[in-house]
Motif scaffolding. Structure first.
Motif, PDB file in Angstrom:
ATOM      1  N   SER A   2      10.053 -41.935  22.806  1.00  0.00           N
ATOM      2  CA  SER A   2      10.576 -41.909  24.357  1.00  0.00           C
ATOM      3  C   SER A   2      10.201 -40.641  25.158  1.00  0.00           C
ATOM      4  N   ARG A   3       9.864 -40.822  26.281  1.00  0.00           N
ATOM      5  CA  ARG A   3       9.785 -39.397  27.160  1.00  0.00           C
ATOM      6  C   ARG A   3      10.980 -38.634  26.989  1.00  0.00           C
ATOM      7  N   LEU A   4      11.994 -39.077  27.252  1.00  0.00           N
ATOM      8  CA  LEU A   4      13.222 -38.382  26.890  1.00  0.00           C
ATOM      9  C   LEU A   4      13.495 -37.753  25.412  1.00  0.00           C
ATOM     10  N   GLN A   5      12.968 -38.266  24.339  1.00  0.00           N
ATOM     11  CA  GLN A   5      13.112 -37.960  23.066  1.00  0.00           C
ATOM     12  C   GLN A   5      12.003 -36.723  23.006  1.00  0.00           C
ATOM     13  N   LEU A   6      10.866 -36.844  23.616  1.00  0.00           N
ATOM     14  CA  LEU A   6       9.739 -35.844  23.534  1.00  0.00           C
ATOM     15  C   LEU A   6      10.387 -34.721  24.318  1.00  0.00           C
ATOM     16  N   HIS A   7      10.880 -34.961  25.436  1.00  0.00           N
ATOM     17  CA  HIS A   7      11.276 -33.900  26.314  1.00  0.00           C
ATOM     18  C   HIS A   7      12.565 -33.058  25.563  1.00  0.00           C
ATOM     19  N   ASP A   8      13.296 -33.540  25.134  1.00  0.00           N
ATOM     20  CA  ASP A   8      14.288 -32.854  24.193  1.00  0.00           C
ATOM     21  C   ASP A   8      13.647 -32.208  23.123  1.00  0.00           C
ATOM     22  N   LEU A   9      12.765 -32.656  22.587  1.00  0.00           N
ATOM     23  CA  LEU A   9      12.001 -31.997  21.237  1.00  0.00           C
ATOM     24  C   LEU A   9      11.326 -30.729  21.831  1.00  0.00           C
ATOM     25  N   VAL A  10      10.436 -31.037  22.744  1.00  0.00           N
ATOM     26  CA  VAL A  10       9.852 -29.967  23.348  1.00  0.00           C
ATOM     27  C   VAL A  10      10.660 -28.760  23.614  1.00  0.00           C
ATOM     28  N   TRP A  11      11.831 -28.869  24.272  1.00  0.00           N
ATOM     29  CA  TRP A  11      12.688 -27.928  24.549  1.00  0.00           C
ATOM     30  C   TRP A  11      13.619 -27.460  23.352  1.00  0.00           C
ATOM     31  N   GLY A  68      12.607 -43.758  29.340  1.00  0.00           N
ATOM     32  CA  GLY A  68      12.716 -44.859  28.083  1.00  0.00           C
ATOM     33  C   GLY A  68      11.018 -45.068  27.804  1.00  0.00           C
ATOM     34  N   ASP A  69      10.280 -44.583  28.877  1.00  0.00           N
ATOM     35  CA  ASP A  69       8.939 -44.953  28.528  1.00  0.00           C
ATOM     36  C   ASP A  69       8.419 -44.550  27.117  1.00  0.00           C
ATOM     37  N   ILE A  70       7.614 -45.276  26.305  1.00  0.00           N
ATOM     38  CA  ILE A  70       7.220 -44.598  25.247  1.00  0.00           C
ATOM     39  C   ILE A  70       5.990 -44.160  25.104  1.00  0.00           C
ATOM     40  N   VAL A  71       5.805 -42.851  24.404  1.00  0.00           N
ATOM     41  CA  VAL A  71       4.639 -42.155  24.526  1.00  0.00           C
ATOM     42  C   VAL A  71       4.170 -41.834  23.132  1.00  0.00           C
ATOM     43  N   ALA A  72       2.783 -42.297  22.845  1.00  0.00           N
ATOM     44  CA  ALA A  72       1.986 -42.177  21.661  1.00  0.00           C
ATOM     45  C   ALA A  72       1.001 -41.091  21.945  1.00  0.00           C
ATOM     46  N   ILE A  73       1.036 -40.179  20.679  1.00  0.00           N
ATOM     47  CA  ILE A  73       0.272 -38.998  20.696  1.00  0.00           C
ATOM     48  C   ILE A  73      -0.471 -39.198  19.144  1.00  0.00           C
ATOM     49  N   SER A  79      -1.095 -41.953  24.791  1.00  0.00           N
ATOM     50  CA  SER A  79      -0.943 -43.054  25.819  1.00  0.00           C
ATOM     51  C   SER A  79       0.558 -43.353  26.089  1.00  0.00           C
ATOM     52  N   ILE A  80       0.804 -44.128  27.101  1.00  0.00           N
ATOM     53  CA  ILE A  80       2.336 -44.342  27.499  1.00  0.00           C
ATOM     54  C   ILE A  80       2.430 -45.839  27.654  1.00  0.00           C
ATOM     55  N   SER A  81       3.654 -46.297  27.160  1.00  0.00           N
ATOM     56  CA  SER A  81       3.665 -47.777  27.634  1.00  0.00           C
ATOM     57  C   SER A  81       5.122 -47.884  28.187  1.00  0.00           C
ATOM     58  N   ARG A  82       5.408 -48.809  28.945  1.00  0.00           N
ATOM     59  CA  ARG A  82       6.614 -48.995  30.029  1.00  0.00           C
ATOM     60  C   ARG A  82       7.687 -49.392  29.037  1.00  0.00           C
TER      61      ARG A  82
END
Length: 83
Positions: A2-11, A68-73, A79-82
């Protein structure tokens, strides 16, 4: 993730460590973050932490995308999916 998980990981750790963990280049992760409005730590952020200096963490901006949107890298991009 999720965007939130990626945000937490990046920080939570440097982009190079995240890239190594997922078998990607740090540029791919950075481009995905930029594309889905996830602020990244500025240059020197991790060095300041190493030296015990205080740093601020940017909040997740949810204006365009939901937390909660899903980010795939992958190596070809992101890509992102709602949710």
């Amino acid at each position: 993730m999720s965007r939130l998980q990626l945000h937490d990981l990046v920080w939570s750790k440097p982009m190079t460590e995240i890239a190594r963990q997922f078998g990607l280049r740090d540029q791919h992760i950075a481009k995905a973050c930029d594309g889905v409005d996830i602020a990244r730590p500025r240059a020197g952020h991790w060095q300041k932490i190493e030296h015990g200096k205080s740093v601020s963490r940017s909040a997740l901006n949810n204006d365009r995308f939901g937390a909660g949107d899903i980010v795939a890298i992958d190596a070809s991009g992101w890509s992102i999916s709602r949710a």
